[in-house]
Design a protein around this motif. Structure first.
Motif, PDB file in Angstrom:
ATOM      1  N   THR A   1     -49.764 -20.798 -39.363  1.00  0.00           N
ATOM      2  CA  THR A   1     -50.278 -21.563 -38.253  1.00  0.00           C
ATOM      3  C   THR A   1     -49.928 -20.858 -36.997  1.00  0.00           C
ATOM      4  O   THR A   1     -50.738 -20.842 -36.099  1.00  0.00           O
TER       5      THR A   1
ATOM      6  N   GLY B   1     -52.742 -20.306 -34.548  1.00  0.00           N
ATOM      7  CA  GLY B   1     -53.200 -20.767 -33.106  1.00  0.00           C
ATOM      8  C   GLY B   1     -53.489 -22.327 -33.926  1.00  0.00           C
ATOM      9  O   GLY B   1     -53.091 -22.899 -33.155  1.00  0.00           O
ATOM     10  N   ASP B   2     -53.718 -22.456 -35.006  1.00  0.00           N
ATOM     11  CA  ASP B   2     -55.159 -23.350 -35.601  1.00  0.00           C
ATOM     12  C   ASP B   2     -53.935 -24.093 -35.608  1.00  0.00           C
ATOM     13  O   ASP B   2     -53.341 -24.336 -36.902  1.00  0.00           O
ATOM     14  N   THR B   3     -53.909 -25.216 -35.348  1.00  0.00           N
ATOM     15  CA  THR B   3     -53.113 -26.414 -36.024  1.00  0.00           C
ATOM     16  C   THR B   3     -53.856 -27.683 -35.989  1.00  0.00           C
ATOM     17  O   THR B   3     -53.860 -29.078 -36.293  1.00  0.00           O
ATOM     18  N   LYS B   4     -55.707 -27.746 -36.299  1.00  0.00           N
ATOM     19  CA  LYS B   4     -56.383 -28.891 -36.285  1.00  0.00           C
ATOM     20  C   LYS B   4     -56.538 -29.337 -38.002  1.00  0.00           C
ATOM     21  O   LYS B   4     -56.046 -30.591 -37.901  1.00  0.00           O
TER      22      LYS B   4
ATOM     23  N   ARG C   1     -45.887 -27.174 -31.557  1.00  0.00           N
ATOM     24  CA  ARG C   1     -47.771 -26.445 -31.023  1.00  0.00           C
ATOM     25  C   ARG C   1     -48.749 -27.667 -31.453  1.00  0.00           C
ATOM     26  O   ARG C   1     -49.495 -27.994 -30.897  1.00  0.00           O
ATOM     27  N   LYS C   2     -48.291 -28.713 -32.413  1.00  0.00           N
ATOM     28  CA  LYS C   2     -49.119 -29.724 -33.078  1.00  0.00           C
ATOM     29  C   LYS C   2     -49.629 -30.818 -31.757  1.00  0.00           C
ATOM     30  O   LYS C   2     -50.659 -31.304 -31.657  1.00  0.00           O
TER      31      LYS C   2
ATOM     32  N   GLU D   1     -51.485 -29.210 -29.211  1.00  0.00           N
ATOM     33  CA  GLU D   1     -52.878 -28.735 -28.795  1.00  0.00           C
ATOM     34  C   GLU D   1     -53.646 -29.940 -28.894  1.00  0.00           C
ATOM     35  O   GLU D   1     -54.181 -31.071 -28.687  1.00  0.00           O
ATOM     36  N   ARG D   2     -52.993 -31.546 -29.413  1.00  0.00           N
ATOM     37  CA  ARG D   2     -53.549 -32.768 -29.174  1.00  0.00           C
ATOM     38  C   ARG D   2     -53.664 -32.456 -27.812  1.00  0.00           C
ATOM     39  O   ARG D   2     -54.533 -33.920 -27.569  1.00  0.00           O
TER      40      ARG D   2
END
Length: 86
Positions: free
Chosen positions: A27, A31-34, A80-81, A84-85
Motif C-alpha cells: 500500500t 499509494g493506492d488505498t482505494k 494516507r487513506k 485520499e478521501r
C-alpha cells in the motif's frame, strides 16, 4: 522441555507483526488505498495503539513490542487513506 511463555509470546508477536507488513508495504509503495476500508483501518490502528498502552501498563514486552512496531506503518497507511478521501 517446553519453551518459556515469554519466548512463545515474542514468537507469536513476531509472526503476527510480520504478517501485517507485506500488505502495508504494498500500500505504501503503490499509494493506492482505494480498496482499504477507512472504518476498518481506523479501528485497527486505534486497537493497536490501545494494545501498546496495555502492554506498557502491564509490563508485557511481547505485546508492547509487537504493537508499537505495527502501529507505525498502520498509522501511516491510515493517514494516507484519510488524505485520499479528501
Amino acid at each position: 522441555m517446553l519453551p518459556s511463555a515469554e519466548l512463545v509470546g515474542y514468537l507469536a508477536a513476531g509472526l503476527t507483526t510480520a504478517s501485517f507488513f507485506p500488505q502495508a508495504v504494498k500500500t505504501l509503495r503503490s499509494g493506492d488505498t482505494k480498496a482499504i476500508s477507512l472504518g476498518m483501518y481506523a479501528l485497527f490502528t486505534s486497537g493497536v495503539a490501545l494494545w501498546s498502552l496495555y502492554g506498557l501498563l502491564v509490563n508485557d514486552g511481547p505485546v508492547l513490542a509487537a504493537n508499537l512496531i505495527t502501529l507505525m506503518p498502520a498509522a501511516i497507511v491510515l493517514q494516507r487513506k484519510i488524505v485520499e478521501r479528501r
